[in-house]
Design a protein around this motif. Structure first.
Motif, PDB file in Angstrom:
ATOM      1  N   THR A 130      21.593  48.953  42.468  1.00 42.28           N
ATOM      2  CA  THR A 130      21.704  47.804  41.505  1.00 42.28           C
ATOM      3  C   THR A 130      23.024  47.637  40.854  1.00 42.28           C
ATOM      4  OG1 THR A 130      20.363  48.762  40.059  1.00 42.28           O
ATOM      5  CG2 THR A 130      19.160  47.419  41.714  1.00 42.28           C
ATOM      6  N   ALA A 131      23.368  48.647  40.446  1.00 43.51           N
ATOM      7  CA  ALA A 131      24.719  48.857  39.482  1.00 43.51           C
ATOM      8  C   ALA A 131      25.886  48.541  40.312  1.00 43.51           C
ATOM      9  CB  ALA A 131      24.871  49.817  38.516  1.00 43.51           C
ATOM     10  N   VAL A 132      26.807  47.822  39.671  1.00 36.85           N
ATOM     11  CA  VAL A 132      27.982  47.268  40.618  1.00 36.85           C
ATOM     12  C   VAL A 132      28.737  48.575  41.087  1.00 36.85           C
ATOM     13  CG1 VAL A 132      30.376  46.153  40.493  1.00 36.85           C
ATOM     14  CG2 VAL A 132      28.329  45.128  39.530  1.00 36.85           C
ATOM     15  N   GLY A 133      29.058  49.715  40.218  1.00 36.92           N
ATOM     16  CA  GLY A 133      29.641  50.781  40.826  1.00 36.92           C
ATOM     17  C   GLY A 133      29.007  51.561  41.832  1.00 36.92           C
ATOM     18  N   TRP A 134      27.528  51.653  41.794  1.00 36.41           N
ATOM     19  CA  TRP A 134      26.826  52.100  42.888  1.00 36.41           C
ATOM     20  C   TRP A 134      26.968  51.182  44.091  1.00 36.41           C
ATOM     21  CZ3 TRP A 134      25.593  56.927  43.511  1.00 36.41           C
ATOM     22  CH2 TRP A 134      25.340  57.965  42.566  1.00 36.41           C
ATOM     23  N   LEU A 135      26.842  49.981  44.089  1.00 39.88           N
ATOM     24  CA  LEU A 135      26.899  48.961  45.175  1.00 39.88           C
ATOM     25  C   LEU A 135      28.279  49.300  45.979  1.00 39.88           C
ATOM     26  CD1 LEU A 135      25.542  45.878  43.556  1.00 39.88           C
ATOM     27  CD2 LEU A 135      24.322  47.237  45.566  1.00 39.88           C
ATOM     28  N   MET A 136      29.257  49.331  45.262  1.00 40.02           N
ATOM     29  CA  MET A 136      30.647  49.554  45.647  1.00 40.02           C
ATOM     30  C   MET A 136      30.589  50.900  46.656  1.00 40.02           C
ATOM     31  SD  MET A 136      33.515  48.180  42.962  1.00 40.02           S
ATOM     32  CE  MET A 136      33.863  46.295  42.766  1.00 40.02           C
ATOM     33  N   LEU A 137      30.028  52.015  46.027  1.00 38.19           N
ATOM     34  CA  LEU A 137      30.196  53.291  46.437  1.00 38.19           C
ATOM     35  C   LEU A 137      29.635  53.397  47.577  1.00 38.19           C
ATOM     36  CD1 LEU A 137      31.247  55.957  46.401  1.00 38.19           C
ATOM     37  CD2 LEU A 137      29.228  56.795  44.920  1.00 38.19           C
ATOM     38  N   SER A 138      28.133  52.880  47.746  1.00 33.92           N
ATOM     39  CA  SER A 138      27.283  53.072  48.652  1.00 33.92           C
ATOM     40  C   SER A 138      27.665  52.200  50.080  1.00 33.92           C
ATOM     41  CB  SER A 138      25.881  52.746  48.208  1.00 33.92           C
ATOM     42  OG  SER A 138      25.811  51.162  47.870  1.00 33.92           O
ATOM     43  N   SER A 139      28.282  51.071  49.650  1.00 35.97           N
ATOM     44  CA  SER A 139      28.697  49.978  50.786  1.00 35.97           C
ATOM     45  C   SER A 139      29.801  50.458  51.521  1.00 35.97           C
ATOM     46  CB  SER A 139      28.995  48.756  50.207  1.00 35.97           C
ATOM     47  OG  SER A 139      29.888  48.503  49.173  1.00 35.97           O
ATOM     48  N   VAL A 152      36.029  46.157  48.805  1.00 34.21           N
ATOM     49  CA  VAL A 152      35.870  47.531  48.803  1.00 34.21           C
ATOM     50  C   VAL A 152      35.272  48.363  49.871  1.00 34.21           C
ATOM     51  CG1 VAL A 152      34.658  49.565  47.464  1.00 34.21           C
ATOM     52  CG2 VAL A 152      35.875  48.070  46.182  1.00 34.21           C
ATOM     53  N   TYR A 153      34.001  47.463  50.549  1.00 36.30           N
ATOM     54  CA  TYR A 153      33.700  48.414  51.574  1.00 36.30           C
ATOM     55  C   TYR A 153      34.332  47.880  52.917  1.00 36.30           C
ATOM     56  CZ  TYR A 153      30.642  43.713  52.550  1.00 36.30           C
ATOM     57  OH  TYR A 153      30.043  42.639  52.703  1.00 36.30           O
ATOM     58  N   ASN A 154      35.033  46.844  53.026  1.00 37.30           N
ATOM     59  CA  ASN A 154      35.941  46.835  54.128  1.00 37.30           C
ATOM     60  C   ASN A 154      37.234  47.868  54.190  1.00 37.30           C
ATOM     61  OD1 ASN A 154      35.061  44.749  56.040  1.00 37.30           O
ATOM     62  ND2 ASN A 154      34.875  43.477  54.051  1.00 37.30           N
ATOM     63  N   ILE A 155      37.724  48.037  52.932  1.00 39.78           N
ATOM     64  CA  ILE A 155      38.628  49.358  52.888  1.00 39.78           C
ATOM     65  C   ILE A 155      37.856  50.434  53.593  1.00 39.78           C
ATOM     66  CG2 ILE A 155      39.983  50.663  51.424  1.00 39.78           C
ATOM     67  CD1 ILE A 155      40.332  48.259  49.574  1.00 39.78           C
ATOM     68  N   GLY A 156      36.645  50.825  53.114  1.00 41.44           N
ATOM     69  CA  GLY A 156      36.038  51.718  53.559  1.00 41.44           C
ATOM     70  C   GLY A 156      35.941  51.754  55.244  1.00 41.44           C
ATOM     71  N   ALA A 157      35.566  50.445  55.807  1.00 39.52           N
ATOM     72  CA  ALA A 157      35.449  50.374  57.303  1.00 39.52           C
ATOM     73  C   ALA A 157      36.677  50.709  57.871  1.00 39.52           C
ATOM     74  CB  ALA A 157      35.093  48.908  57.561  1.00 39.52           C
ATOM     75  N   THR A 198      31.775  38.813  42.116  1.00 37.01           N
ATOM     76  CA  THR A 198      31.503  40.316  42.253  1.00 37.01           C
ATOM     77  C   THR A 198      31.151  40.507  43.437  1.00 37.01           C
ATOM     78  OG1 THR A 198      30.593  40.078  39.967  1.00 37.01           O
ATOM     79  CG2 THR A 198      30.024  41.794  41.567  1.00 37.01           C
ATOM     80  N   SER A 199      30.423  39.701  44.350  1.00 33.59           N
ATOM     81  CA  SER A 199      30.021  40.095  45.797  1.00 33.59           C
ATOM     82  C   SER A 199      31.310  40.002  46.491  1.00 33.59           C
ATOM     83  CB  SER A 199      29.110  38.634  46.157  1.00 33.59           C
ATOM     84  OG  SER A 199      29.200  38.763  47.514  1.00 33.59           O
ATOM     85  N   ILE A 200      32.259  39.278  46.305  1.00 26.70           N
ATOM     86  CA  ILE A 200      33.564  39.268  47.288  1.00 26.70           C
ATOM     87  C   ILE A 200      34.209  40.740  46.928  1.00 26.70           C
ATOM     88  CG2 ILE A 200      35.760  38.203  47.528  1.00 26.70           C
ATOM     89  CD1 ILE A 200      33.085  36.674  48.926  1.00 26.70           C
ATOM     90  N   ALA A 201      34.586  41.033  45.539  1.00 25.85           N
ATOM     91  CA  ALA A 201      34.923  42.269  45.324  1.00 25.85           C
ATOM     92  C   ALA A 201      34.354  43.343  45.738  1.00 25.85           C
ATOM     93  CB  ALA A 201      34.914  42.394  43.659  1.00 25.85           C
ATOM     94  N   ILE A 202      32.906  43.403  45.892  1.00 25.36           N
ATOM     95  CA  ILE A 202      32.239  44.508  46.632  1.00 25.36           C
ATOM     96  C   ILE A 202      32.555  44.597  48.442  1.00 25.36           C
ATOM     97  CG2 ILE A 202      30.012  45.412  47.324  1.00 25.36           C
ATOM     98  CD1 ILE A 202      29.013  44.433  44.649  1.00 25.36           C
ATOM     99  N   ALA A 203      32.665  43.110  48.863  1.00 25.13           N
ATOM    100  CA  ALA A 203      33.151  43.067  50.174  1.00 25.13           C
ATOM    101  C   ALA A 203      34.559  43.738  50.330  1.00 25.13           C
ATOM    102  CB  ALA A 203      32.999  41.748  50.728  1.00 25.13           C
TER     103      ALA A 203
END
Length: 420
Positions: A307-316, A264-269, A257-262
């Protein structure tokens, strides 16, 4: 928005494309190896039986040595050209990164990461100088943003490699694999021609760097840019380095999950770097940075409290869109602010001295998190950094659109700059 990006992206010659691709790949592979440590330092800590705070010093060690690499390779590049020092640099950090796979203990790994920092420090300044010297002046914004996004691409590739390689071969397999993309970067770099701007500046002026720094304007600008890069690096590392551990250790989510979030936020970067880099041609370098950092301040509460995965992805995603969007301006901004005769040295050393001052970011965040939790650690470090980026950008100057080869040993004129 798309028209602005499309206009600046078109029309490069073959040599200009080769120079850019070489700089982009070199920076991406540099970041790839750096973020391998960020992604697996909790696993390495378990293997070597050391604390997370001690492990966090691995990133500090790398950042501390980057000014050394920027100094050594930058001086070499200003004397002998960009091409050969860049090839030696990528070969050096490729071998060191590969050797990390065989470190028998924490001490050896620490020494290797110190050496790796020298190679990483040499890469950015030389690559940015070569690429920006070849890119047409009115298109630097987009290509600057795309070049800096190589850092995020390296992080993204590290995250994907973690998914694919780490389950089968562990953290050592990740470092062993890092040799392959680095060698691809070396092959591309071997096809790049020397910088015509450097060749012209050498013919016109052979003033040594210490003589250039006798100019008060050059020295004042150097000190200012070091301060700006300190704030930038604290902003960047403060939002990236601890985040995977926050997700895994602080929230108890799985490594996958941590890597999946990473991812997503690197696409944003990457998106942020390209779009805001392009818009800096219209808005100016400093104004674009201030807009991006101000937007980042708005995102901070969501970034640290989700704390929720969806919000973590969006905010990061939004945070890295802002942070790396501001960073997208930096390759153009620093090279434009550099005298021609020391452009191999000046941008890289200011950048990496800022990194040196910000090098304690991760250990400080881990120490705060141990007593107050990860949200507090990130909020207390990221918020002041974003605010300082805005203030320093507001009081500074820029030289957007300056024609390289016209400043010699002087500080670049701000006559062409957008004063707002």
């Amino acid at each position: 928005m798309l028209n602005t990006v499309r206009e600046q992206a078109a029309g490069l010659t073959r040599d200009q494309r080769n120079a850019f691709v070489a700089a982009y790949l070199g920076w991406a592979m540099d970041a790839f190896d750096y973020f391998l440590v960020v992604l697996v330092y909790s696993e390495i800590a378990d293997d070597f039986h050391v604390s997370l705070t001690d492990m966090a010093f691995l990133t500090t060690a790398t950042l501390m040595m980057r000014p050394v690499g920027a100094l050594l390779f930058g001086l070499w590049a200003d004397r002998k050209g960009r091409r050969t020092p860049l090839m030696v640099d990528v070969a050096f950090y490729s071998v060191i990164g590969f050797a990390c796979a065989f470190a028998p203990n924490y001490t050896v790994l620490l020494v290797l990461r110190l050496l790796y920092g020298i190679g990483m420090g040499g890469e950015w300044g030389l690559g940015a100088a070569l690429a920006m010297e070849k890119i047409p002046a009115d298109r630097r914004g987009f290509w600057s943003g795309l070049l800096q996004s190589g850092y995020s691409l390296g992080y993204l590739l590290a995250a994907v490699a973690f998914f694919v390689i780490e389950p089968a071969f562990g953290w050592r397999g990740l470092f062993a694999f890092s040799l392959v993309p680095a060698l691809v970067s070396l092959w591309v770099r071997s096809r790049v021609e020397e910088s015509e701007v450097w060749e012209k500046s050498v013919k016109l002026n052979r003033t040594p760097p210490y003589q250039v720094f006798k100019n008060p304007a050059v020295l004042r600008r150097f000190v200012y840019l070091v301060a700006l890069m300190t704030a930038f690096n604290w902003m960047s590392h403060g939002t990236q380095d601890i985040y995977p551990t926050f997700v895994k250790k602080g929230l108890g989510l799985s490594p996958d999950t941590s890597i999946a979030i990473a991812v997503v936020y690197n696409i944003g970067a990457i998106i942020g770097g390209m779009v805001l880099g392009a818009y800096s041609e219209r808005l100016g370098r400093r104004r674009t940075i201030m807009i991006a950092a101000a937007a980042g301040l708005v995102v901070v509460p969501f970034f640290v409290l989700s704390t929720a995965v969806g919000w973590l992805m969006l905010s990061s995603f939004l945070m890295q869109l802002c942070v790396q969007g501001a960073w997208g301006v930096i390759p153009a901004h620093l090279t434009e602010m550099s005298p021609d005769t020391i452009r191999g040295f000046y941008p890289g050393v200011t950048y990496q001295l800022g990194n040196l001052i910000a090098a304690l970011n991760l250990p400080i965040q881990e120490a705060i998190a141990e007593h107050h939790g990860y949200p507090v650690a990130m909020a207390w470090t990221v918020t002041p950094a974003l605010a300082l980026v805005i203030v320093l950008s507001a009081i500074g100057k820029e030289a957007k659109g300056i024609r390289f080869g016209s400043t010699g040993t002087e500080a670049p004129s701000t006559a062409a700059a957008d004063p707002a």
